[in-house]
Design a protein around this motif. Structure first.
Motif, PDB file in Angstrom:
ATOM      1  N   GLU A 216       0.844  -1.201   0.000  1.00 31.58           N
ATOM      2  CA  GLU A 216       0.000   0.000   0.000  1.00 31.58           C
ATOM      3  C   GLU A 216       0.877   1.248   0.000  1.00 31.58           C
ATOM      4  O   GLU A 216       1.632   1.481   0.932  1.00 31.58           O
ATOM      5  N   ASP A 218      -0.364   4.446  -0.496  1.00 29.64           N
ATOM      6  CA  ASP A 218      -1.097   5.620  -0.045  1.00 29.64           C
ATOM      7  C   ASP A 218      -0.752   5.860   1.428  1.00 29.64           C
ATOM      8  O   ASP A 218      -1.183   5.117   2.317  1.00 29.64           O
ATOM      9  N   LYS A 220      -1.707   8.034   3.586  1.00 30.50           N
ATOM     10  CA  LYS A 220      -2.842   8.323   4.461  1.00 30.50           C
ATOM     11  C   LYS A 220      -3.492   7.036   4.958  1.00 30.50           C
ATOM     12  O   LYS A 220      -3.849   6.926   6.142  1.00 30.50           O
ATOM     13  N   LYS A 221      -3.637   6.046   4.078  1.00 33.34           N
ATOM     14  CA  LYS A 221      -4.261   4.776   4.463  1.00 33.34           C
ATOM     15  C   LYS A 221      -3.390   4.026   5.470  1.00 33.34           C
ATOM     16  O   LYS A 221      -3.897   3.441   6.428  1.00 33.34           O
ATOM     17  N   LEU A 224      -3.553   5.812   8.860  1.00 31.87           N
ATOM     18  CA  LEU A 224      -4.846   5.573   9.494  1.00 31.87           C
ATOM     19  C   LEU A 224      -4.897   4.196  10.141  1.00 31.87           C
ATOM     20  O   LEU A 224      -5.398   4.044  11.269  1.00 31.87           O
ATOM     21  N   ALA A 225      -4.357   3.187   9.453  1.00 26.32           N
ATOM     22  CA  ALA A 225      -4.326   1.829  10.011  1.00 26.32           C
ATOM     23  C   ALA A 225      -3.469   1.785  11.274  1.00 26.32           C
ATOM     24  O   ALA A 225      -3.819   1.101  12.254  1.00 26.32           O
TER      25      ALA A 225
END
Length: 278
Positions: A216, A218, A220-221, A224-225
């Motif tokens: 991944e 991204d 931001k993702k 967030l996780a």
């Protein structure tokens, strides 16, 4: 091993070693040494003829409400670790030796120091840059060793050395962790048994971020996780979790090139940091 407390004593010894053509490796610390510090000394020992360790709790890098008075100190323990690792000289000055009563000269930096820890500790990096510059001027090392656990500090020191044309090689060394993953820190001693267990959420979030970043991109993702993971622990309170460029410390949207996933999290009243390069 020599233990000195004055600038004059350090300079006299360093001058003798340099006249003999010996190289100087330097490990600046605030004391209460652990295996992470020892790994820096070990690296310096392998790469230099002489090793100097400074032990100085620098008041300038603590804010008014921070833990200067309570910061752990144990010179006898520190001396044992230094001696076992082959340190040649310990520089252990009092604050009055480092800062005259009318001291008014500072080394400051913008950009790299404005985010991450700089947001909530606005005086911290001015104190770090000032004291490290002073120590570099006193010890005049060929190489200086810093841990990756303080990832922003390492980036700040590298940029300062580059920008000010200091003739010193800055060596970054890997994070040293406990068997259960917690990054070694002098502040771990503040944790109660319950908090010590809760603190594992930091390294768990770091591992999660590193694993996600393999596929991944991204940022931001991934961040967030990591935040979601930390928030599963009731004793944890997030200061920040961010993805930044590993050199400029600026936020990134995409995890490509050299990036750092960095965090500061309060476990109870204790503020801990951790990071991973991806």
């Amino acid at each position: 091993m020599i233990i000195v407390s004055t600038v004059e004593e350090v300079r006299k010894q360093i001058k003798e070693w340099k006249m003999q053509g010996q190289s100087i490796g330097f490990v600046p610390t605030m004391g209460y040494l652990h295996e992470g510090h020892k790994s820096l000394i070990d690296c310096a020992r392998k790469e230099n003829d002489r090793v100097v360790v400074s032990i100085f709790v620098n008041p300038m890098q603590f804010g008014p409400a921070e833990d200067l008075a309570d910061y752990p100190r144990d010179l006898e323990h520190d001396t044992q670790i230094c001696e076992s690792a082959g340190t040649d000289l310990i520089f252990h000055p009092e604050p009055e030796e480092m800062y005259d009563g009318d001291f008014c000269s500072f080394v400051d930096m913008s950009v790299l120091t404005e985010g991450l820890c700089g947001k909530t500790r606005p005086v911290h990096f001015r104190g770090v840059c000032t004291v490290v510059t002073k120590l570099f001027n006193i010890v005049t090392p060929d190489r200086a060793y810093f841990g990756q656990k303080d990832g922003q500090q390492l980036a700040v020191i590298r940029r300062m050395v580059r920008d000010l044309n200091m003739d010193i090689c800055i060596v970054g060394c890997p994070i040293v962790r406990e068997e259960d993953g917690l990054a070694k820190s002098s502040r771990n001693t503040y944790l109660s048994p319950e908090e010590r267990k809760a603190a594992l959420v930091l390294s768990q979030a770091v591992r999660l971020g590193a694993e996600l970043a393999k596929t991944e991109k991204d940022a931001k993702k991934v961040v967030l996780a990591m935040k979601d993971k930390i928030q599963t622990e009731p004793l944890a309170r997030i200061d920040y979790v961010e993805a930044v460029d590993a050199l400029s410390m600026q936020p990134v949207k995409t995890l490509e090139g050299g990036c750092m996933l960095a965090m500061a999290v309060y476990i109870g009243k204790t503020r801990l940091i951790d990071n991973v390069l991806v």
